[in-house]
Write a protein that holds these residues in place. Sequence first.
Motif, PDB file in Angstrom:
ATOM      1  N   GLN A  88       1.167   6.996   0.216  1.00 17.65           N
ATOM      2  CA  GLN A  88       0.130   6.009   0.509  1.00 17.65           C
ATOM      3  C   GLN A  88      -1.180   6.751   0.671  1.00 17.65           C
ATOM      4  O   GLN A  88      -1.231   7.961   0.457  1.00 17.65           O
ATOM      5  CB  GLN A  88       0.495   5.207   1.749  1.00 17.65           C
ATOM      6  N   ARG A  92      -5.138   3.949  -4.699  1.00 16.11           N
ATOM      7  CA  ARG A  92      -5.844   2.675  -4.660  1.00 16.11           C
ATOM      8  C   ARG A  92      -5.340   1.834  -5.814  1.00 16.11           C
ATOM      9  O   ARG A  92      -5.057   2.341  -6.887  1.00 16.11           O
ATOM     10  CB  ARG A  92      -7.353   2.890  -4.768  1.00 16.11           C
ATOM     11  N   GLU A 113      -7.656  -2.075  -3.351  1.00 17.49           N
ATOM     12  CA  GLU A 113      -6.912  -2.194  -2.090  1.00 17.49           C
ATOM     13  C   GLU A 113      -6.317  -0.839  -1.771  1.00 17.49           C
ATOM     14  O   GLU A 113      -6.144   0.006  -2.657  1.00 17.49           O
ATOM     15  CB  GLU A 113      -5.780  -3.218  -2.222  1.00 17.49           C
ATOM     16  N   LYS A 114      -5.966  -0.627  -0.490  1.00 20.08           N
ATOM     17  CA  LYS A 114      -5.373   0.635  -0.068  1.00 20.08           C
ATOM     18  C   LYS A 114      -4.821   0.491   1.341  1.00 20.08           C
ATOM     19  O   LYS A 114      -5.123  -0.470   2.035  1.00 20.08           O
ATOM     20  CB  LYS A 114      -6.404   1.765  -0.122  1.00 20.08           C
ATOM     21  N   CYS A 115      -4.096   1.478   1.771  1.00 16.02           N
ATOM     22  CA  CYS A 115      -3.658   1.578   3.156  1.00 16.02           C
ATOM     23  C   CYS A 115      -4.887   1.951   3.989  1.00 16.02           C
ATOM     24  O   CYS A 115      -5.640   2.841   3.592  1.00 16.02           O
ATOM     25  CB  CYS A 115      -2.588   2.663   3.267  1.00 16.02           C
ATOM     26  N   ASN A 143       0.808  -1.213   0.000  1.00 15.21           N
ATOM     27  CA  ASN A 143       0.000   0.000   0.000  1.00 15.21           C
ATOM     28  C   ASN A 143       0.844   1.267   0.000  1.00 15.21           C
ATOM     29  O   ASN A 143       0.310   2.358   0.168  1.00 15.21           O
ATOM     30  CB  ASN A 143      -0.939  -0.013   1.214  1.00 15.21           C
TER      31      ASN A 143
END
Length: 187
Positions: free
Chosen positions: A61, A109, A119-121, A43
């Motif tokens: 991020q 993302r 997905e991501k942090c 991420n």
Amino acid sequence: MRLAHLWDQSKCIGCGACIAACNAANYKSTDKPNPTWGGLQTNIKRIMFDLKEKPYLLLVQCQHCENAPCVAVCPTGASYIDKDGLVKINPSLCIGCKYCMTACPYGMRWLEPVLGLPEKCMGEECQTRIKNGLQPVCVTVCPAGARAFGDLDDPKSEINKRLKSGRVIKLLEYKGTKPKFFVVVGR
């Protein structure tokens, strides 16, 4: 509570420990690529600028924006801001439309290749660590102390101390997103 990240570019040695730790903790040390950014499934995105005289590194991020465009465009409510001010994704509500990916002005993302969902942090492991009073893995493993995470509403928090002691910028602040990812660029 308003949780936020800080990355101190003036302390960072560019070792990539934060990237490797994110991959190990949140993606089980997979060697499968992040198809959106290239490199490992992580991420944290490494961006290198070649400025001829001196290369410039930027580790970016999710900005955990207070006015998050990714949340505003999500048609199902899968993208949301939790009680601690962190931008999250509920995968059970996500339909994979990718509106959030398009709306993020930071490009933070990425598309997980098997399920086809963004997905991501913060990854699941980091969310669990925070719930248990621990720091995200990227903060914990940094050998140079270039990272901090904490509550902006707590004047005694480490992140607030560091915000007061250096020259700090927010990326693309003019977009009106109110990012909570701070970059220290000097003392």
